[in-house]
Design a protein around this motif. Structure first.
Motif, PDB file in Angstrom:
ATOM      1  N   LYS A  73      -9.050 -53.646 -52.265  1.00  0.00           N
ATOM      2  CA  LYS A  73      -9.924 -54.662 -51.657  1.00  0.00           C
ATOM      3  C   LYS A  73      -9.776 -56.011 -52.362  1.00  0.00           C
ATOM      4  N   ILE A  74      -9.509 -55.944 -53.664  1.00  0.00           N
ATOM      5  CA  ILE A  74      -9.331 -57.186 -54.430  1.00  0.00           C
ATOM      6  C   ILE A  74      -8.086 -57.924 -53.916  1.00  0.00           C
ATOM      7  N   THR A  75      -7.063 -57.152 -53.556  1.00  0.00           N
ATOM      8  CA  THR A  75      -5.848 -57.772 -53.010  1.00  0.00           C
ATOM      9  C   THR A  75      -6.171 -58.496 -51.700  1.00  0.00           C
ATOM     10  N   GLU A  76      -6.978 -57.876 -50.866  1.00  0.00           N
ATOM     11  CA  GLU A  76      -7.307 -58.522 -49.582  1.00  0.00           C
ATOM     12  C   GLU A  76      -8.181 -59.759 -49.776  1.00  0.00           C
ATOM     13  N   ILE A  77      -9.107 -59.662 -50.746  1.00  0.00           N
ATOM     14  CA  ILE A  77      -9.936 -60.832 -51.065  1.00  0.00           C
ATOM     15  C   ILE A  77      -9.022 -61.994 -51.484  1.00  0.00           C
ATOM     16  N   THR A  78      -8.027 -61.655 -52.302  1.00  0.00           N
ATOM     17  CA  THR A  78      -7.106 -62.687 -52.790  1.00  0.00           C
ATOM     18  C   THR A  78      -6.291 -63.270 -51.634  1.00  0.00           C
ATOM     19  N   ALA A  79      -5.781 -62.401 -50.772  1.00  0.00           N
ATOM     20  CA  ALA A  79      -4.977 -62.890 -49.638  1.00  0.00           C
ATOM     21  C   ALA A  79      -5.815 -63.832 -48.766  1.00  0.00           C
ATOM     22  N   ALA A  80      -7.060 -63.458 -48.523  1.00  0.00           N
ATOM     23  CA  ALA A  80      -7.936 -64.302 -47.694  1.00  0.00           C
ATOM     24  C   ALA A  80      -8.179 -65.643 -48.387  1.00  0.00           C
ATOM     25  N   ALA A  81      -8.438 -65.588 -49.703  1.00  0.00           N
ATOM     26  CA  ALA A  81      -8.717 -66.823 -50.455  1.00  0.00           C
ATOM     27  C   ALA A  81      -7.493 -67.746 -50.461  1.00  0.00           C
ATOM     28  N   PRO A  99      -1.198 -55.957 -46.425  1.00  0.00           N
ATOM     29  CA  PRO A  99      -2.427 -56.480 -47.010  1.00  0.00           C
ATOM     30  C   PRO A  99      -2.209 -57.683 -47.917  1.00  0.00           C
ATOM     31  N   ASN A 100      -0.984 -58.072 -48.206  1.00  0.00           N
ATOM     32  CA  ASN A 100      -0.876 -59.012 -49.324  1.00  0.00           C
ATOM     33  C   ASN A 100       0.249 -60.055 -49.262  1.00  0.00           C
ATOM     34  N   ASP A 101       0.760 -60.358 -48.107  1.00  0.00           N
ATOM     35  CA  ASP A 101       1.733 -61.449 -48.054  1.00  0.00           C
ATOM     36  C   ASP A 101       1.163 -62.589 -47.216  1.00  0.00           C
ATOM     37  N   ILE A 102       1.431 -63.800 -47.662  1.00  0.00           N
ATOM     38  CA  ILE A 102       1.001 -64.950 -46.871  1.00  0.00           C
ATOM     39  C   ILE A 102       2.249 -65.510 -46.190  1.00  0.00           C
ATOM     40  N   ILE A 103       2.120 -65.673 -44.887  1.00  0.00           N
ATOM     41  CA  ILE A 103       3.261 -66.010 -44.044  1.00  0.00           C
ATOM     42  C   ILE A 103       2.992 -67.348 -43.340  1.00  0.00           C
ATOM     43  N   ILE A 104       3.987 -68.184 -43.272  1.00  0.00           N
ATOM     44  CA  ILE A 104       3.898 -69.370 -42.414  1.00  0.00           C
ATOM     45  C   ILE A 104       5.161 -69.403 -41.568  1.00  0.00           C
ATOM     46  N   GLU A 223      -9.280 -51.403 -44.413  1.00  0.00           N
ATOM     47  CA  GLU A 223      -8.123 -50.533 -44.124  1.00  0.00           C
ATOM     48  C   GLU A 223      -7.518 -50.900 -42.775  1.00  0.00           C
ATOM     49  N   LEU A 224      -6.195 -50.789 -42.715  1.00  0.00           N
ATOM     50  CA  LEU A 224      -5.505 -51.076 -41.459  1.00  0.00           C
ATOM     51  C   LEU A 224      -5.566 -49.835 -40.568  1.00  0.00           C
ATOM     52  N   LEU A 225      -5.993 -50.022 -39.323  1.00  0.00           N
ATOM     53  CA  LEU A 225      -6.020 -48.899 -38.381  1.00  0.00           C
ATOM     54  C   LEU A 225      -4.791 -49.002 -37.494  1.00  0.00           C
ATOM     55  N   VAL A 226      -4.056 -47.912 -37.422  1.00  0.00           N
ATOM     56  CA  VAL A 226      -2.837 -47.923 -36.607  1.00  0.00           C
ATOM     57  C   VAL A 226      -2.866 -46.773 -35.607  1.00  0.00           C
ATOM     58  N   VAL A 241       3.830 -51.510 -45.667  1.00  0.00           N
ATOM     59  CA  VAL A 241       3.777 -51.650 -44.222  1.00  0.00           C
ATOM     60  C   VAL A 241       4.738 -52.766 -43.871  1.00  0.00           C
ATOM     61  N   SER A 242       5.707 -52.491 -43.044  1.00  0.00           N
ATOM     62  CA  SER A 242       6.564 -53.608 -42.648  1.00  0.00           C
ATOM     63  C   SER A 242       6.409 -53.847 -41.160  1.00  0.00           C
ATOM     64  N   VAL A 243       6.195 -55.108 -40.830  1.00  0.00           N
ATOM     65  CA  VAL A 243       6.034 -55.462 -39.428  1.00  0.00           C
ATOM     66  C   VAL A 243       7.427 -55.684 -38.882  1.00  0.00           C
TER      67      VAL A 243
END
Ligand code: BTN
Length: 246
Positions: A73-81, A99-104, A223-226, A241-243
């Motif tokens: 959850k800390i990783t997701e908080i960081t990604a959001a921040a 859960p943890n990469d920032i993409i542009i 959590e990611l629901l798939v 998880v790779s998109v």
């Protein structure tokens, strides 16, 4: 939130230094920054390149009273921040690849490496490492198709200081909200709104199997629901998880 700041010109890895400090008793809110890393580490044992003065290499030491399995959850908080901070400073449209990469524009600008020290069911410390490609002009051939920098997409130099200040500000809000209420609501809202994963076909690589599924939602726990090919919906806590197509 900020207890102490260490600022290096060069260090092997801010996460490794943070770990050493955490074991020596550094407090929550200790921040380590470096202009350059000579041994930057990525997830899954990968190398993380942090060229001098053009990237952000930053680690936060946290000492939350949570269970080890909640560290994701800390990783997701960081990604959001980080996503909000980059948007505020650059006005760019930023996405989060759960859960943890920032993409542009479909390319990675930031990676997050969360590491913890835990004994049985108790966390001693959590280190959140954030690496951002800020003013990097050229990437090595091996990653230039998948990586970009804020400067490349914005078309101008971006202030590393402004980004760091905003990350700390946004992180503080989301982190304390989670610690105080136990709810990840605000973070999940941001991760859903900015998701580069939802609606996509994803490949989940577990220790024992590889699953192809459609990412349909992020639940209140982050959590990611798939939806698997047989229609069954399962939750994924973390892992690789790779998109497809990213
Ligand atoms: C990834 O996407 O694989 C995660 C990359 C994390 C890189 C950061 S840079 C600051 C901190 N120190 C490290 O050695 N790694 C993290």
């Amino acid at each position: 939130f900020v207890d102490d700041i260490y600022y290096f010109d060069k260090v092997d890895s801010t996460n490794s230094f943070a770990k050493k400090l955490a074991l020596e008793g550094a407090k929550e809110g200790t921040i380590i920054l470096s202009n350059e890393q000579t041994g930057g580490r990525g997830r899954l044992g990968r190398v993380w390149i942090s060229p001098p003065c053009s990237s952000i290499s930053m680690s936060l030491i946290l000492k939350p009273s949570i269970r080890p399995w909640d560290a994701a959850k800390i990783t997701e908080i960081t990604a959001a921040a980080v996503a909000i901070a980059i948007e505020k400073v650059t006005n760019l449209d930023v996405n989060i690849k759960w859960p943890n990469d920032i993409i542009i524009q479909n390319k990675k600008v930031c990676g997050i490496l969360t590491e913890m020290g835990a004994e049985l069911d108790n966390i001693n410390y959590v280190i959140v490492g954030i690496g951002i490609n800020v003013n990097i002009d050229e990437f090595p051939d091996e990653i230039k198709e998948v990586a970009t920098s804020l400067k490349k997409v914005a078309g101008k130099e971006i202030s590393r200081k402004e980004i760091v200040i905003n990350i700390v500000r946004e992180f503080e809000k989301l982190y304390y909200n989670f610690i105080e209420t136990g709810s990840l609501k605000e973070t999940v809202e941001i991760c859903k709104r900015k998701s580069a994963t939802l609606g996509k076909t994803v490949k989940i690589i577990n220790k024992s199997e590889t699953i192809i599924a459609e990412a349909v939602d992020i639940n209140d726990e982050g959590e990611l629901l798939v939806r698997k090919e047989n229609g069954e919906i399962i939750s994924v806590i973390s892992g690789e998880v790779s998109v497809r197509g990213i």
